[in-house]
Scaffold this active site. Structure first.
Site, PDB file in Angstrom:
ATOM      1  N   PRO A  30       0.821  -1.214   0.000  1.00 55.35           N
ATOM      2  CA  PRO A  30       0.000   0.000   0.000  1.00 55.35           C
ATOM      3  C   PRO A  30       0.857   1.267   0.000  1.00 55.35           C
ATOM      4  O   PRO A  30       1.899   1.323   0.661  1.00 55.35           O
ATOM      5  CB  PRO A  30      -0.790  -0.115   1.309  1.00 55.35           C
ATOM      6  CG  PRO A  30      -0.764  -1.567   1.657  1.00 55.35           C
ATOM      7  CD  PRO A  30       0.544  -2.081   1.152  1.00 55.35           C
ATOM      8  N   GLU A  31       0.419   2.268  -0.757  1.00 53.52           N
ATOM      9  CA  GLU A  31       1.126   3.543  -0.744  1.00 53.52           C
ATOM     10  C   GLU A  31       0.584   4.401   0.392  1.00 53.52           C
ATOM     11  O   GLU A  31      -0.387   4.045   1.076  1.00 53.52           O
ATOM     12  CB  GLU A  31       0.996   4.213  -2.108  1.00 53.52           C
ATOM     13  CG  GLU A  31       1.495   3.320  -3.235  1.00 53.52           C
ATOM     14  CD  GLU A  31       2.016   4.057  -4.456  1.00 53.52           C
ATOM     15  OE1 GLU A  31       2.324   5.247  -4.364  1.00 53.52           O
ATOM     16  OE2 GLU A  31       2.128   3.404  -5.516  1.00 53.52           O
ATOM     17  N   ARG A  37      13.021  -1.691  -9.305  1.00 54.88           N
ATOM     18  CA  ARG A  37      11.574  -1.474  -9.366  1.00 54.88           C
ATOM     19  C   ARG A  37      11.147  -1.277 -10.816  1.00 54.88           C
ATOM     20  O   ARG A  37      11.939  -0.864 -11.674  1.00 54.88           O
ATOM     21  CB  ARG A  37      11.177  -0.243  -8.546  1.00 54.88           C
ATOM     22  CG  ARG A  37      11.695  -0.237  -7.124  1.00 54.88           C
ATOM     23  CD  ARG A  37      11.110  -1.363  -6.278  1.00 54.88           C
ATOM     24  NE  ARG A  37       9.678  -1.221  -6.123  1.00 54.88           N
ATOM     25  CZ  ARG A  37       9.111  -0.449  -5.193  1.00 54.88           C
ATOM     26  NH1 ARG A  37       9.852   0.267  -4.366  1.00 54.88           N
ATOM     27  NH2 ARG A  37       7.797  -0.387  -5.095  1.00 54.88           N
ATOM     28  N   LYS A  96       4.479   5.030   5.112  1.00 49.52           N
ATOM     29  CA  LYS A  96       3.809   3.738   5.041  1.00 49.52           C
ATOM     30  C   LYS A  96       3.685   3.075   6.412  1.00 49.52           C
ATOM     31  O   LYS A  96       3.407   1.877   6.511  1.00 49.52           O
ATOM     32  CB  LYS A  96       4.551   2.819   4.067  1.00 49.52           C
ATOM     33  CG  LYS A  96       4.584   3.365   2.637  1.00 49.52           C
ATOM     34  CD  LYS A  96       5.296   2.435   1.685  1.00 49.52           C
ATOM     35  CE  LYS A  96       5.324   3.007   0.266  1.00 49.52           C
ATOM     36  NZ  LYS A  96       5.969   2.105  -0.704  1.00 49.52           N
TER      37      LYS A  96
END
Length: 269
Positions: A2-3, A258, A52
């Site tokens: 989750p961001e 990424r 986060k």
């Protein structure tokens, strides 16, 4: 994972359900049994999101620290408590509601010095009113790392994840491989303000939308995006598809371990 906008939504939700109330806490799975004992029967004072990371602040200066990681998830509902099913790390109840946590990377009780250490290692969170974009820029302008990697570095920008990093760079017209030291102060401020606005919208809507009004499905008479992440975006997970602005095929690559997406025309290197 989750961001940051998701964690801020969770903090608000948990505050609404439990702040000011004495709660019962246990760990059906057993892995959080010792921590649950420390906060069981205490009053939850407030909740807080930082990047986060989620913090539940209890009476007597104890804080529950949670990082969902890749697999963590919450569920909540109205009492009575449902029977525990599967690997349930933590369960909280009070004020007519229950909360369940499964699969987090971190679930631990911290005292104030440990909370201070956590805060000290995190960067600036665009969703927090106490964030200082100039402090973050100090790290950016002194770095030779690509700006894409710096946006994902939680010690620089806390809460910015893969989707926001790809999208805010597209909206800025900036090549993801641009070294941080080549980003101007004005350019950084514009990107920060845009990221803050996008993330605030994410908190309000519960999904990530990054396209301008002129590029929505309705305006372009195109089909809505179908993706498990939801939301309308310019480049994220759209490799090979035409850029919504110029029509060039969106490119995909890897940077800092990424997935990277960009338009070579709108973001010239």
């Amino acid at each position: 994972m989750p961001e940051g906008h998701t964690i801020h939504r969770l903090a608000a939700r948990h505050r609404e359900l439990f702040a000011g109330r004495v709660v019962a806490v246990d760990s059906p799975q057993g892995r959080f049994a010792a921590g649950a004992t420390l906060i069981d029967g205490r009053r939850l004072i407030d909740t807080e999101a930082y990047g986060k990371h989620l913090l539940h602040h209890f009476a007597d200066e104890l804080s529950l620290h949670i990082h969902l990681g890749l697999y963590g998830k919450f569920a909540d509902g109205e009492l009575p408590l449902p029977p525990p099913v599967g690997q349930l790390r933590m369960r909280m109840s009070g004020g007519g509601h229950w909360l369940e946590l499964r699969g987090p990377t971190a679930c631990e009780v911290l005292e104030p010095p440990a909370v201070a250490v956590l805060r000290a290692r995190l960067g600036q969170d665009p969703l927090r009113d106490d964030a200082d974009p100039l402090f973050a820029y100090g790290k950016v302008r002194s770095s030779t790392k690509p700006v894409f990697a710096l946006l994902l570095d939680q010690s620089v920008v806390a809460g910015c994840g893969l989707i926001y990093a790809n999208e805010v760079l597209f909206r800025a017209g900036l090549a993801p491989t641009t070294p941080g030291r080549f980003v101007t102060a004005a350019g950084w401020q514009e990107m920060w303000d845009d990221l803050r606005a996008l993330m605030k919208e994410g908190v309000a809507r519960g999904r990530i939308d990054t396209v301008h009004t002129a590029h929505t499905p309705e305006a372009m008479r195109r089909a809505p995006r179908v993706d498990r992440h939801g939301g309308e975006v310019y480049v994220y997970r759209r490799p090979g598809q035409p850029c919504l602005v110029c029509g060039t095929a969106v490119q995909r690559g890897s940077l800092a371990g990424r997935n990277l997406y960009w338009c070579p025309t709108c973001q010239p290197g």
